[in-house]
Design a protein around this motif. Sequence first.
Motif, mmCIF file in Angstrom:
data_model
loop_
_atom_site.group_PDB
_atom_site.id
_atom_site.type_symbol
_atom_site.label_atom_id
_atom_site.label_comp_id
_atom_site.label_asym_id
_atom_site.label_seq_id
_atom_site.Cartn_x
_atom_site.Cartn_y
_atom_site.Cartn_z
ATOM 1 N N MET A 133 0.741 -1.070 -0.199
ATOM 2 C CA MET A 133 -0.034 0.059 0.114
ATOM 3 C C MET A 133 0.675 1.178 -0.112
ATOM 4 O O MET A 133 1.738 1.344 0.824
ATOM 5 N N THR A 134 0.711 2.099 -0.920
ATOM 6 C CA THR A 134 1.508 3.286 -0.842
ATOM 7 C C THR A 134 1.239 4.476 0.129
ATOM 8 O O THR A 134 -0.106 4.321 0.838
ATOM 9 N N ARG A 135 1.999 5.254 0.397
ATOM 10 C CA ARG A 135 1.884 6.107 1.550
ATOM 11 C C ARG A 135 0.525 6.948 1.300
ATOM 12 O O ARG A 135 -0.273 7.307 2.154
ATOM 13 N N LYS A 136 0.520 7.545 0.128
ATOM 14 C CA LYS A 136 -0.831 8.118 -0.295
ATOM 15 C C LYS A 136 -2.011 7.725 -0.064
ATOM 16 O O LYS A 136 -2.887 8.253 0.634
ATOM 17 N N ARG A 137 -2.104 6.276 -0.325
ATOM 18 C CA ARG A 137 -3.308 5.579 -0.204
ATOM 19 C C ARG A 137 -3.657 5.460 1.043
ATOM 20 O O ARG A 137 -4.711 5.420 1.849
ATOM 21 N N TYR A 138 -2.499 5.245 1.856
ATOM 22 C CA TYR A 138 -2.479 4.876 3.548
ATOM 23 C C TYR A 138 -3.024 6.145 4.130
ATOM 24 O O TYR A 138 -3.971 5.973 4.978
ATOM 25 N N ILE A 139 -2.730 7.373 3.941
ATOM 26 C CA ILE A 139 -3.036 8.381 4.374
ATOM 27 C C ILE A 139 -4.606 8.707 4.005
ATOM 28 O O ILE A 139 -5.302 9.111 4.797
ATOM 29 N N PHE A 140 -4.911 8.326 2.663
ATOM 30 C CA PHE A 140 -6.505 8.673 2.365
ATOM 31 C C PHE A 140 -7.298 7.894 3.200
ATOM 32 O O PHE A 140 -8.312 8.422 3.606
ATOM 33 N N LEU A 141 -6.864 6.647 3.103
ATOM 34 C CA LEU A 141 -7.856 5.702 3.959
ATOM 35 C C LEU A 141 -8.111 5.937 5.417
ATOM 36 O O LEU A 141 -9.263 5.965 5.763
ATOM 37 N N VAL A 142 -6.973 6.462 6.009
ATOM 38 C CA VAL A 142 -6.897 6.784 7.341
ATOM 39 C C VAL A 142 -7.806 8.115 7.321
ATOM 40 O O VAL A 142 -8.814 8.156 8.303
ATOM 41 N N LEU A 143 -7.819 9.116 6.377
ATOM 42 C CA LEU A 143 -8.670 10.290 6.575
ATOM 43 C C LEU A 143 -10.360 9.829 6.501
ATOM 44 O O LEU A 143 -10.999 10.269 7.171
#
Length: 408
Positions: free
Chosen positions: A1-11
Amino acid sequence: MTRKRYIFLVLILGMLIALSPFSIDMYLPAFGDIADSLHVKSAQVAQSLSSYFIGLAFGQLLYGPLMDRFGRKVPLYFGLGLYIVASVGCFLSGSLQMLIVMRLFQALGGCAAQVACIAMVRDLFPVKDIAKVYALLFVVLGASPLLAPTAGSYLTLAFGWQSVFIVLLAIAVLVLLASVFFLPESYKPDKSYSLKPGPIIGNFITVIRNPQFYTYAISGAVAFCGLFAYVAGSPLVFIDVFGLGKREFGWVFAGIAAGFIGAGQVNSLLLKRFKSEQIVPVSVIGQFLLSAIFLVGALSGWFGLAGTIVMIFLTLFCVGMTNPNASALSMAPFTRNAGVASALLGAMQLGLGAASSSAVSIFNGKSTVPLAAIMAASATIALTILFIGRRNIVERVESDPEAVGVAH
């Protein structure tokens, strides 16, 4: 999982989990206005908070099996729709009884967001990252009370207490839209998952018999009672006992809530060096010691307004350390039954929270003693359960090494 997707899902998941604290905290400064409008006492208005907690607790048990059977998103959509309708009912309430009932239905709808959030963390992230994700989500939980009561106080002063529920309705609509368009379905519908009473009860029993689950879920839920007692008791303590105005109460509440943000940040740093199993007992012991000092001080008259704020802040900081780690450890053993496990975890937290908040509203007088006593009692019981349960885990693993493995 990319960092961008990780942050997006957490948001997106943070939006889901923030709905409940906003629903709980935003109308707290309006207790006095609601009481005057509905011709009741402020302490009686706290019954609408207790009914919300009760609805959250029972709703968890409903949505857990539904999300394991139909996937996460369809039950989530239904719950958010119910929340929106009930928010309209809260706005139109002309009596305390109607407000209590509408808050119950609001909770029955809103709890779908919390169940989905906890289950989807288990679905979307590897086990080693669960505690970190929960820590980030609990930062959201800590940030929500920074905004909600302050916003609620200004809304109440400017537009009346009913405006709070219009804003909550708007927030729910935004959460629903974000879920529809940006949140992936993390669990495919399982047609083999039975919704008959027997299999459902069997799945709940399977989850609760897991020693890792019951140890950390129950001890964490009891520790969490300190937070619910504070939420229910804070208007009575700071407004009725110490005489703060609505704006001042909002800022004090926000300042104490900053402890959760600090706890989340500290927890994320500690997880780089320590395991959740190491952090939980230390944080529960800290909660026990601080709440005991708070109780003794309340009984002895040691603490004025400043001292009370400091003791509550420090005690709830420990709660903020305990909860994400205990939740992660509770959920870690489960894959197929993650929805049921999430439901049980939430039901325990919110059911016990409803009891503690009700105790504050029933027994509170012009004193901080009832709040301090409930916070100290919850920490004492949590500490006892934790150490007995950890001993059971060790004994169970020694006799059956797979006993606390991944449960299907």
